[in-house]
Scaffold this motif. Structure first.
Motif, PDB file in Angstrom:
ATOM      1  N   VAL A  31       0.866  -1.177   0.000  1.00 44.15           N
ATOM      2  CA  VAL A  31       0.000   0.000   0.000  1.00 44.15           C
ATOM      3  C   VAL A  31       0.903   1.228   0.000  1.00 44.15           C
ATOM      4  CG1 VAL A  31      -1.725   1.272   1.292  1.00 44.15           C
ATOM      5  CG2 VAL A  31      -1.798  -1.218   1.249  1.00 44.15           C
ATOM      6  N   LEU A  32       0.712   2.084  -0.987  1.00 49.30           N
ATOM      7  CA  LEU A  32       1.482   3.321  -1.029  1.00 49.30           C
ATOM      8  C   LEU A  32       0.963   4.273   0.051  1.00 49.30           C
ATOM      9  CD1 LEU A  32       1.647   3.809  -4.881  1.00 49.30           C
ATOM     10  CD2 LEU A  32       3.510   3.139  -3.359  1.00 49.30           C
ATOM     11  N   PRO A  33       1.857   5.012   0.695  1.00 49.53           N
ATOM     12  CA  PRO A  33       1.419   5.912   1.767  1.00 49.53           C
ATOM     13  C   PRO A  33       0.545   7.046   1.240  1.00 49.53           C
ATOM     14  CG  PRO A  33       3.729   6.261   1.247  1.00 49.53           C
ATOM     15  CD  PRO A  33       3.289   5.077   0.452  1.00 49.53           C
ATOM     16  N   ARG A  34      -0.466   7.375   2.009  1.00 55.48           N
ATOM     17  CA  ARG A  34      -1.336   8.508   1.669  1.00 55.48           C
ATOM     18  C   ARG A  34      -0.600   9.767   2.102  1.00 55.48           C
ATOM     19  NH1 ARG A  34      -6.233   9.098  -0.111  1.00 55.48           N
ATOM     20  NH2 ARG A  34      -7.481  10.885   0.466  1.00 55.48           N
ATOM     21  N   LEU A  35      -0.383  10.664   1.168  1.00 58.96           N
ATOM     22  CA  LEU A  35       0.441  11.840   1.439  1.00 58.96           C
ATOM     23  C   LEU A  35      -0.344  13.039   1.938  1.00 58.96           C
ATOM     24  CD1 LEU A  35       2.722  11.527  -1.692  1.00 58.96           C
ATOM     25  CD2 LEU A  35       3.119  10.641   0.608  1.00 58.96           C
ATOM     26  N   HIS A  36      -1.630  13.066   1.614  1.00 59.61           N
ATOM     27  CA  HIS A  36      -2.471  14.190   2.016  1.00 59.61           C
ATOM     28  C   HIS A  36      -3.921  13.742   1.869  1.00 59.61           C
ATOM     29  CE1 HIS A  36      -4.382  18.174   1.913  1.00 59.61           C
ATOM     30  NE2 HIS A  36      -3.310  18.590   2.552  1.00 59.61           N
ATOM     31  N   ASP A  37      -4.806  14.331   2.639  1.00 59.71           N
ATOM     32  CA  ASP A  37      -6.223  13.968   2.561  1.00 59.71           C
ATOM     33  C   ASP A  37      -6.855  14.317   1.221  1.00 59.71           C
ATOM     34  OD1 ASP A  37      -6.189  12.931   5.092  1.00 59.71           O
ATOM     35  OD2 ASP A  37      -6.974  14.739   6.050  1.00 59.71           O
ATOM     36  N   GLU A  38      -6.303  15.298   0.535  1.00 58.70           N
ATOM     37  CA  GLU A  38      -6.893  15.746  -0.727  1.00 58.70           C
ATOM     38  C   GLU A  38      -6.023  15.335  -1.911  1.00 58.70           C
ATOM     39  OE1 GLU A  38      -7.828  19.875  -0.521  1.00 58.70           O
ATOM     40  OE2 GLU A  38      -8.884  19.645   1.365  1.00 58.70           O
ATOM     41  N   GLY A  39      -5.842  14.057  -2.093  1.00 59.50           N
ATOM     42  CA  GLY A  39      -5.062  13.533  -3.203  1.00 59.50           C
ATOM     43  C   GLY A  39      -5.167  12.022  -3.255  1.00 59.50           C
ATOM     44  N   HIS A  40      -4.596  11.435  -4.292  1.00 61.74           N
ATOM     45  CA  HIS A  40      -4.636   9.980  -4.445  1.00 61.74           C
ATOM     46  C   HIS A  40      -3.533   9.538  -5.403  1.00 61.74           C
ATOM     47  CE1 HIS A  40      -6.991  11.572  -7.813  1.00 61.74           C
ATOM     48  NE2 HIS A  40      -6.579  10.505  -8.483  1.00 61.74           N
ATOM     49  N   TRP A  41      -3.204   8.251  -5.355  1.00 67.29           N
ATOM     50  CA  TRP A  41      -2.244   7.673  -6.274  1.00 67.29           C
ATOM     51  C   TRP A  41      -2.979   7.251  -7.540  1.00 67.29           C
ATOM     52  CZ3 TRP A  41       2.825   8.030  -5.689  1.00 67.29           C
ATOM     53  CH2 TRP A  41       3.342   8.212  -4.408  1.00 67.29           C
ATOM     54  N   GLU A  42      -2.335   7.457  -8.678  1.00 71.99           N
ATOM     55  CA  GLU A  42      -2.914   7.063  -9.956  1.00 71.99           C
ATOM     56  C   GLU A  42      -1.837   6.368 -10.789  1.00 71.99           C
ATOM     57  OE1 GLU A  42      -3.922   9.857 -13.496  1.00 71.99           O
ATOM     58  OE2 GLU A  42      -5.737   9.678 -12.243  1.00 71.99           O
ATOM     59  N   GLU A  43      -2.214   5.285 -11.439  1.00 70.63           N
ATOM     60  CA  GLU A  43      -1.262   4.584 -12.287  1.00 70.63           C
ATOM     61  C   GLU A  43      -0.936   5.440 -13.508  1.00 70.63           C
ATOM     62  OE1 GLU A  43      -1.216   0.633 -14.976  1.00 70.63           O
ATOM     63  OE2 GLU A  43      -1.875   0.355 -12.907  1.00 70.63           O
ATOM     64  N   TYR A  44       0.366   5.604 -13.752  1.00 70.23           N
ATOM     65  CA  TYR A  44       0.827   6.385 -14.899  1.00 70.23           C
ATOM     66  C   TYR A  44       1.089   5.463 -16.099  1.00 70.23           C
ATOM     67  CZ  TYR A  44       3.850   9.393 -17.706  1.00 70.23           C
ATOM     68  OH  TYR A  44       4.416  10.119 -18.732  1.00 70.23           O
ATOM     69  N   ARG A  45       1.809   4.357 -15.833  1.00 69.97           N
ATOM     70  CA  ARG A  45       2.049   3.360 -16.876  1.00 69.97           C
ATOM     71  C   ARG A  45       2.599   2.088 -16.261  1.00 69.97           C
ATOM     72  NH1 ARG A  45       7.368   5.252 -20.356  1.00 69.97           N
ATOM     73  NH2 ARG A  45       8.782   5.466 -18.603  1.00 69.97           N
ATOM     74  N   ARG A  46       2.588   1.037 -17.067  1.00 65.78           N
ATOM     75  CA  ARG A  46       3.187  -0.240 -16.678  1.00 65.78           C
ATOM     76  C   ARG A  46       4.343  -0.537 -17.620  1.00 65.78           C
ATOM     77  NH1 ARG A  46      -1.562  -4.434 -14.909  1.00 65.78           N
ATOM     78  NH2 ARG A  46      -2.663  -2.979 -13.554  1.00 65.78           N
ATOM     79  N   LEU A  47       5.312  -1.288 -17.102  1.00 70.82           N
ATOM     80  CA  LEU A  47       6.433  -1.668 -17.933  1.00 70.82           C
ATOM     81  C   LEU A  47       7.069  -2.934 -17.393  1.00 70.82           C
ATOM     82  CD1 LEU A  47       9.561   0.455 -17.098  1.00 70.82           C
ATOM     83  CD2 LEU A  47       7.469   0.681 -15.822  1.00 70.82           C
ATOM     84  N   PRO A  48       7.765  -3.682 -18.256  1.00 69.42           N
ATOM     85  CA  PRO A  48       8.506  -4.836 -17.770  1.00 69.42           C
ATOM     86  C   PRO A  48       9.610  -4.351 -16.820  1.00 69.42           C
ATOM     87  CG  PRO A  48       8.302  -4.895 -20.168  1.00 69.42           C
ATOM     88  CD  PRO A  48       7.837  -3.546 -19.712  1.00 69.42           C
ATOM     89  N   ALA A  49       9.814  -5.038 -15.721  1.00 67.68           N
ATOM     90  CA  ALA A  49      10.817  -4.621 -14.730  1.00 67.68           C
ATOM     91  C   ALA A  49      12.183  -4.431 -15.375  1.00 67.68           C
ATOM     92  CB  ALA A  49      10.892  -5.645 -13.607  1.00 67.68           C
TER      93      ALA A  49
END
Length: 81
Positions: A31-49
């Protein structure tokens, strides 16, 4: 560990991209840490490691913490061959 990673970006209030980026395996239960109450994590892209430029450093952090914070230039920059 997964061969596919997701690059995530913290979205600030008003759906504005921030300069905070993280990478983690796609099937991770981390779980990515929540940085602020007014925001969220969003996937930007996927890639092979293997295509992530600093794969070894990121893999070490992922094994320890489940994810790795990364610089913006690594998130949107060129991929390794």
């Amino acid at each position: 560990m997964s061969d596919e990673w997701a690059i995530m970006n913290w979205i600030k209030r008003g759906n504005v991209r921030s300069k905070i980026w993280a990478i983690l395996p796609v099937e991770s239960l981390a779980v990515l840490p929540r940085l602020h109450d007014e925001g969220h994590w969003e996937e930007y892209r996927r890639l092979p490691a293997r295509r992530f430029v600093d794969q070894d450093g990121a893999r070490e952090a992922i094994e320890s913490d489940g994810f790795c914070f990364i610089a913006e230039r690594m998130a949107i920059g060129p991929l390794a061959d």
